[in-house]
Design an enzyme around this catalytic site. Structure first.
Site: not given
Length: 259
Positions: A7, A34, A149, A151, A220, A249-250
């Site tokens: 991501n 993303e 990802d 989530n 992930d 941030d991943h």
């Protein structure tokens, strides 16, 4: 074959971080989430110059997925079946034409917050469609990888502070139950097949010093059909990428298949 998921949280803003990682990690196939750009604005030249074929399913400012491959890509499809009204760019598939073809599915599963509410309803409905697609892929009896990802925090050991996530859409019982349904179909969580220890994360929030405190979560995932699981030789998380310049941030997660 080394297949990775990352991501990138805005590919144009992080193209230098992405190409640096590609040059170091040298994956054969990458699914991105993303990308946050329309197809026409994807910085494909910088990636193609590194020897990758590029296929995108973009959306302006939000979502967006892509597949990068050093092997040819065939039968590329965009959009998760089951809801023709869904315009969010969260799913794409392609067959990686290597010595043994592998179907690679890249996904960006909805966050779902705030929950309860319409966003959480959309998340659960999306996961039902994902289950249906996963069932179909099993009938083909070919190696397939569902990577991205999700989530979803599958278990308490997948969060540094699980108590902080109890009311979050990523950790609600319905969310984790929907994820377990995928495993019950016969899919393998590649990372857990190779590593059972706690404290293994793929995401650290930008806020409140989460990275410095290693206050992360594992959201992930790479799920494998039985035919792909039989080929699995390794699965790891590139945690060090989070400490780089202008990071997402991943961080990437990757598998090695003997294919």
């Amino acid at each position: 074959m080394k297949i990775a998921s990352f991501n990138i949280n805005g590919v144009r803003a992080r193209i230098e971080a992405l190409t640096a990682w590609l040059g170091e990690a040298r994956p054969d196939v990458v699914v991105l989430q993303e990308i946050k750009t329309v197809d026409e604005s994807f910085p494909r030249e910088a990636i193609e110059d590194m020897g990758y074929n590029v296929e995108t399913h973009g959306q302006k400012g939000f979502n967006g997925v892509a597949i990068l491959s050093k092997y040819p890509l065939e039968d590329v499809t965009r959009g998760l079946p089951g809801d023709e009204s869904d315009e969010q760019a969260r799913w794409m598939e392609a067959t990686v034409v290597a010595t043994r073809p592998v179907r690679v599915c890249g996904l960006y599963l909805p966050n779902g917050n705030p929950a309860p509410g319409p966003k959480y309803d959309y998340k659960l409905a999306w996961m039902q469609r994902l289950e249906a697609r996963a069932r179909h892929l099993l009938t083909l009896e070919d190696p397939a990888v569902l990577a991205g990802d999700y989530n979803v925090i599958p278990e308490p050991r997948d969060a540094k502070r699980p108590e902080a996530w109890v009311k979050d859409a990523l950790f609600l019982p319905e969310t984790r139950g929907a994820f377990r349904k995928l495993l019950a179909l016969g899919y393998t969580d590649a990372f857990r097949a190779r590593n059972q220890s706690a404290g293994q994360y793929t995401f650290w929030d930008y806020q409140a010093g989460a990275w410095n405190r290693d206050d992360g979560i594992r959201i992930d995932h790479m799920l494998l059909t039985p035919q792909a699981a039989d080929l699995l030789s390794d699965c790891r998380i590139d945690k060090q990428v989070r400490a780089g310049d202008k990071p997402s941030d991943h961080v990437p997660i990757w598998i090695e298949l003997d294919a």
